[in-house]
Design a protein around this motif. Structure first.
Motif, mmCIF file in Angstrom:
data_model
loop_
_atom_site.group_PDB
_atom_site.id
_atom_site.type_symbol
_atom_site.label_atom_id
_atom_site.label_comp_id
_atom_site.label_asym_id
_atom_site.label_seq_id
_atom_site.Cartn_x
_atom_site.Cartn_y
_atom_site.Cartn_z
ATOM 1 N N UNK A 61 7.836 -6.596 -14.552
ATOM 2 C CA UNK A 61 9.135 -6.059 -14.184
ATOM 3 C C UNK A 61 9.180 -5.407 -12.817
ATOM 4 N N UNK A 62 8.013 -5.189 -12.233
ATOM 5 C CA UNK A 62 7.962 -4.551 -10.922
ATOM 6 C C UNK A 62 8.587 -5.456 -9.867
ATOM 7 N N UNK A 63 9.343 -4.869 -8.956
ATOM 8 C CA UNK A 63 10.050 -5.679 -7.966
ATOM 9 C C UNK A 63 9.088 -6.482 -7.092
ATOM 10 N N UNK A 64 7.884 -5.963 -6.874
ATOM 11 C CA UNK A 64 6.901 -6.704 -6.072
ATOM 12 C C UNK A 64 6.430 -7.964 -6.805
ATOM 13 N N UNK A 65 6.403 -7.906 -8.135
ATOM 14 C CA UNK A 65 6.040 -9.092 -8.922
ATOM 15 C C UNK A 65 7.161 -10.128 -8.916
ATOM 16 N N UNK A 66 8.416 -9.647 -8.763
ATOM 17 C CA UNK A 66 9.569 -10.543 -8.814
ATOM 18 C C UNK A 66 9.939 -11.127 -7.463
ATOM 19 N N UNK A 67 9.444 -10.526 -6.386
ATOM 20 C CA UNK A 67 9.807 -10.971 -5.037
ATOM 21 C C UNK A 67 9.505 -12.447 -4.779
ATOM 22 N N UNK A 68 8.379 -13.012 -5.250
ATOM 23 C CA UNK A 68 8.141 -14.447 -5.014
ATOM 24 C C UNK A 68 9.247 -15.337 -5.576
ATOM 25 N N UNK A 69 9.846 -14.921 -6.697
ATOM 26 C CA UNK A 69 10.960 -15.696 -7.250
ATOM 27 C C UNK A 69 12.139 -15.705 -6.278
ATOM 28 N N UNK A 70 12.515 -14.532 -5.791
ATOM 29 C CA UNK A 70 13.625 -14.438 -4.857
ATOM 30 C C UNK A 70 13.327 -15.190 -3.566
ATOM 31 N N UNK A 71 12.097 -15.087 -3.084
ATOM 32 C CA UNK A 71 11.714 -15.749 -1.838
ATOM 33 C C UNK A 71 11.812 -17.265 -1.958
#
Length: 532
Positions: free
Chosen positions: A460-470
């Motif tokens: 759930x950490x935003x750093x873990x989710x950033x690759x999805x957004x990128x």
């Protein structure tokens, strides 16, 4: 077959309880259900405790068993990339293949000038090109068949099996396959709870909810059945008016088009098409000044109509008697914009035609055929020899209008919140890419979650989710922008614009490598590289 573990509002009126989940998915449509199946189908994410919340009755999808001569009016075009993903998560094998139609080709033409471009799946080669890959993903192309992060095989390798451009099937049919998979996952002990006929009453955070919650920053979802779900990761798959997006204070940018889309299920006569193979397996699309009209192939002599037009014309089309509606659909693929405008104006307030549409269209068609014969006699070939099949009937109660809009969220992720599908972006239907974009979101997010779990990160950490957004934001934005510009380019009959776009369309049709590349991108064969 094991019973599906649905928890409905009627069955759960017990006192309020709080339950902790790893992932809570709000929205049980295709994107949300596909994510639930994807998470359940891999070794690491299959250990997660997942909840799927849907306001409507999902259990009815598993009872999907229509007659061969009946099709629902919401049909999607699934690219080879989307089909590969559905196969990977076990959904494709659950579908009735007699209700899946292969689209082998596509004919697209300008309703004002007649300029035309044709696409044929047989002409898609197996060599990866890079131009569109660079433009739409901004990445350096990977070697064919290699995924930078995982080394898994992708669809980039080739089109050796002669894949169709797309497969057409009903959205309800895809939902049936997804719910069958959910049943199977639950039967083998996967921790996947489905809350159907259950609405989200509110979303807060653990900090704002109670000092007693140890998961301070975790989202807290209150349901109308009295339950409260606390989750490590909240997924918004809840559509264009997403409550999850509102909770995360993510802005949705875009605009509404001054158009409605009208969908319907048509019965056609394939023998009346002049295209090779009598037009079987061909999608037809004509750009009119009021918006594009498209006929998508289904099996058993049926086709799906998607007609984008003004709100008034869409409502008039819905009310027209079936006989006149079918005649007008035929005319939409052949008559001039001026002739169509005359017919539109002769639809009365009650939906009844003020002139005999059948005779009007037959007479105008005979005039065009005479002109075409005279053109051929002079040694010229008229543009657009191939014609779509004639419409013989429209399935009862399938005509339905809906507003068209373009939206893209300012961000797809916040801490412990992620958006997929229409909650993240909405596109004009002229390219048929909406569902494919949503499934690409789901495939990427499931992969990102799996990678986080394997590395021991907080999913759930935003750093873990950033690759999805990128990975997803720029390709989605590029697709939205391209479709939006195409819509605006063809929604005019201004002479210089018509001349320029017709020249470009004709030129691209003669440029095999560029046309091949466009097809590969539309089929999902131009796979964006994954950043390490």
């Amino acid at each position: 077959m094991a019973a599906i573990r649905f928890q409905s509002t009627e069955a759960t009126k017990a006192a309020a309880t709080t339950e902790e989940y790893d992932v809570v998915i709000v929205g049980g449509g295709i994107a949300g259900s596909a994510l639930a199946c994807a998470l359940a189908s891999t070794k690491a994410s299959g250990t997660l405790k997942v909840a799927l919340i849907e306001a409507f009755d999902l259990s009815n999808h598993i009872k999907f068993s229509p007659r061969p001569d009946q099709y629902s009016n919401r049909v999607s075009s699934l690219t080879p990339k989307s089909v590969a993903f559905l196969k990977k998560i076990g959904v494709w094998s659950e579908l009735d293949q007699s209700r899946v139609a292969a689209c082998e080709g596509m004919q697209v033409w300008d309703g004002v000038s007649g300029a035309r471009i044709t696409f044929d799946a047989a002409n898609v080669d197996g060599v990866q090109s890079s131009f569109l890959h660079q433009v739409f993903s901004g990445n350096i192309p990977t070697p064919p068949g290699v995924n930078n992060n995982t080394g898994q095989e992708t669809l980039d390798s080739s089109n050796k099996e002669g894949s169709p451009l797309a497969w057409m099937t009903e959205n309800l049919h895809v939902q049936y396959g997804l719910q069958k998979q959910i049943v199977g996952h639950q039967a083998r002990g996967i921790k996947l709870d489905v809350f159907e006929k259950t609405k989200v009453q509110g979303i807060t955070t653990g900090q704002g909810e109670s000092a007693q919650l140890p998961q301070g920053d975790w989202p807290v979802v209150q349901l109308d059945n009295g339950k409260t779900l606390v989750t490590r990761l909240l997924v918004g798959a809840d559509g264009v008016n997403s409550p999850v997006r509102s909770f995360a204070k993510i802005e949705s940018l875009g605009w509404d088009y001054s158009q409605f889309g009208l969908v319907a299920t048509l019965q056609i006569d394939p023998s009346t098409s002049t295209a090779p193979g009598q037009g079987k397996g061909i999608a037809w699309q004509r750009f009119l000044p009021t918006g594009p009209v498209a006929m998508l192939p289904l099996n058993n002599g049926y086709a799906s109509l998607v007609w984008s037009t003004t709100p008034k014309i869409a409502q008039d089309l819905k009310k027209l008697p079936a006989r006149d509606f079918c005649a007008l659909v035929d005319a939409a693929f052949s008559a001039s914009p001026a002739e169509l405008e005359y017919l539109y104006k002769n639809i009365g307030p009650d939906g009844q035609p003020l002139v005999d549409f059948q005779k009007e269209i037959e007479w105008r068609t005979s005039v065009r055929d005479t002109e075409a014969s005279q053109t051929m006699a002079r040694g010229s070939s008229p543009q657009g020899d191939d014609k779509p099949p004639r419409v013989v009937d429209v399935q009862e109660n399938t005509r339905a209008p809906f507003p068209l809009r373009m939206r893209n969220s300012s961000s797809y992720v916040e801490d412990r919140v992620v958006l997929v599908g229409d909650a993240a972006h909405t596109v004009h239907p002229l390219a048929g890419q909406g569902l494919n974009q949503g499934l690409a979101d789901v495939e990427c997010l499931a992969r990102v979650i799996e990678t986080s779990l394997l590395s021991g990160s907080d999913i759930g950490n935003i750093h873990s989710l950033t690759p999805y957004s990128s990975e997803r934001f720029l390709p989605n934005l590029a697709m939205l922008g391209t479709v939006d510009k195409l819509s605006k380019l063809y929604n005019t009959d201004f002479g210089p614009v018509v001349w320029a776009r017709s020249l470009g369309l004709t030129a691209v049709d003669k440029m095999g490598p560029i046309k091949n590349e466009i097809m590969r991108f539309a089929m999902g064969l131009e796979e964006p590289s994954n950043r390490s």
